[in-house]
Design a protein around this motif. Structure first.
Motif, short mmCIF file in Angstrom:
data_model
loop_
_atom_site.label_atom_id
_atom_site.label_comp_id
_atom_site.label_asym_id
_atom_site.label_seq_id
_atom_site.Cartn_x
_atom_site.Cartn_y
_atom_site.Cartn_z
N UNK A 84 19.29 0.22 2.36
CA UNK A 84 19.81 -0.83 3.24
C UNK A 84 19.18 -2.19 2.99
N UNK A 85 18.21 -2.25 2.11
CA UNK A 85 17.53 -3.51 1.82
C UNK A 85 17.69 -3.86 0.35
N UNK A 86 17.90 -5.14 0.11
CA UNK A 86 17.95 -5.62 -1.28
C UNK A 86 16.51 -5.65 -1.81
N UNK A 87 16.33 -5.16 -2.98
CA UNK A 87 15.01 -5.16 -3.59
C UNK A 87 14.61 -6.59 -3.95
N UNK A 88 13.38 -7.00 -3.60
CA UNK A 88 12.96 -8.37 -3.89
C UNK A 88 12.69 -8.56 -5.38
N UNK A 89 12.73 -9.82 -5.81
CA UNK A 89 12.37 -10.15 -7.19
C UNK A 89 10.85 -10.09 -7.37
N UNK A 90 10.14 -10.45 -6.30
CA UNK A 90 8.68 -10.50 -6.33
C UNK A 90 8.12 -9.76 -5.11
N UNK A 91 7.11 -8.94 -5.33
CA UNK A 91 6.42 -8.26 -4.23
C UNK A 91 4.96 -8.72 -4.22
N UNK A 92 4.50 -9.07 -3.02
CA UNK A 92 3.11 -9.48 -2.84
C UNK A 92 2.45 -8.48 -1.90
N UNK A 93 1.29 -7.98 -2.31
CA UNK A 93 0.50 -7.07 -1.48
C UNK A 93 -0.73 -7.83 -0.99
N UNK A 94 -0.90 -7.87 0.32
CA UNK A 94 -2.10 -8.47 0.91
C UNK A 94 -2.74 -7.42 1.80
N UNK A 95 -3.78 -6.78 1.28
CA UNK A 95 -4.44 -5.71 2.03
C UNK A 95 -5.84 -5.50 1.48
N UNK A 96 -6.67 -4.86 2.27
CA UNK A 96 -8.03 -4.54 1.85
C UNK A 96 -9.07 -4.88 2.90
N UNK A 97 -8.74 -5.84 3.76
CA UNK A 97 -9.68 -6.26 4.80
C UNK A 97 -9.99 -5.12 5.76
N UNK A 98 -8.98 -4.38 6.17
CA UNK A 98 -9.20 -3.26 7.09
C UNK A 98 -9.97 -2.13 6.42
N UNK A 99 -9.76 -1.96 5.11
CA UNK A 99 -10.53 -0.97 4.37
C UNK A 99 -12.02 -1.32 4.41
N UNK A 100 -12.32 -2.62 4.17
CA UNK A 100 -13.71 -3.06 4.25
C UNK A 100 -14.27 -2.84 5.65
N UNK A 101 -13.48 -3.18 6.66
CA UNK A 101 -13.90 -3.02 8.05
C UNK A 101 -14.19 -1.57 8.41
N UNK A 102 -13.53 -0.64 7.71
CA UNK A 102 -13.75 0.80 7.96
C UNK A 102 -14.87 1.37 7.09
N UNK A 103 -15.49 0.50 6.29
CA UNK A 103 -16.62 0.94 5.47
C UNK A 103 -16.24 1.50 4.11
N UNK A 104 -14.99 1.37 3.70
CA UNK A 104 -14.60 1.86 2.37
C UNK A 104 -15.24 1.00 1.29
N UNK A 105 -15.60 1.62 0.19
CA UNK A 105 -16.26 0.90 -0.89
C UNK A 105 -15.26 0.01 -1.64
#
Length: 188
Positions: A84-105
């Motif tokens: 049901x969604x058109x696939x984007x030309x560009x994908x941006x991932x913004x994540x990792x802050x919560x991993x740091x907050x949970x103590x992940x290396x």
């Protein structure tokens, strides 16, 4: 001399064309290419980012508060596999802050981001960017280390890195010491 000869040929061709043909040709030349569609998949940091500002084209921001890299990646894959969604030309991932907050290396988070890039490529996305983690209270050293590692993932996988080091703690972080204030969101 070759350039002068080429220009003379172009002028003689234009003179042979009718005014309407010349107008149509100039309109074809002047038409800008379509702007790419962009999808941003991220944690709560991207929640208030305006999809209109991202590229001026068709875009959307998909924010998942509290999400880790693995969570964001899983949500992105569900969206990308949706009929049901058109696939984007560009994908941006913004994540990792919560991993740091949970103590992940940093190594664990970096491995998850590398897996996310691989999974996005496996569903056919060619243009991928990883967005650097923004500053967060008590984790500045870890954020710096993680962003260096994210740059390496980008280099190794030949994807773009979005450097958010211009977002500063005192000027761009809200009172909760995690999320961006209005100025920070504008920069992001």
């Amino acid at each position: 001399q070759q350039q002068q000869s080429s220009r003379k040929q172009d002028k003689s061709l234009q003179q042979e064309q009718s005014p309407r043909q010349q107008q149509q040709q100039s309109q074809r030349k002047a038409k800008p290419p379509p702007k790419p569609s962009v999808a941003v998949y991220g944690d709560s940091i991207v929640k208030f980012a305006s999809s209109k500002v991202i590229c001026g084209g068709s875009s959307r921001v998909c924010a998942y508060p509290g999400a880790t890299v693995a969570d964001v990646s899983a949500h992105a894959l569900v969206e990308l596999n949706s009929k049901h969604r058109k696939r984007p030309d560009i994908a941006i991932i913004h994540a990792g802050s919560n991993d740091l907050g949970k103590g992940n290396s940093v190594d664990t988070i970096t491995d998850e981001l590398a897996l996310a890039v691989t999974q996005l490529r496996n569903v056919g996305l060619k243009n991928i960017a990883l967005s650097g983690v923004t500053v967060r209270a008590g984790l500045q050293v870890e954020v710096d280390k993680l962003n260096k590692s994210i740059k390496e993932v980008c280099k190794n996988f030949q994807v773009s890195f979005i450097d958010n080091s211009n977002i500063k703690y005192k000027q761009h972080i809200s009172h909760d010491t995690v999320h961006l204030n209005a100025k920070g969101i504008e920069i992001l």
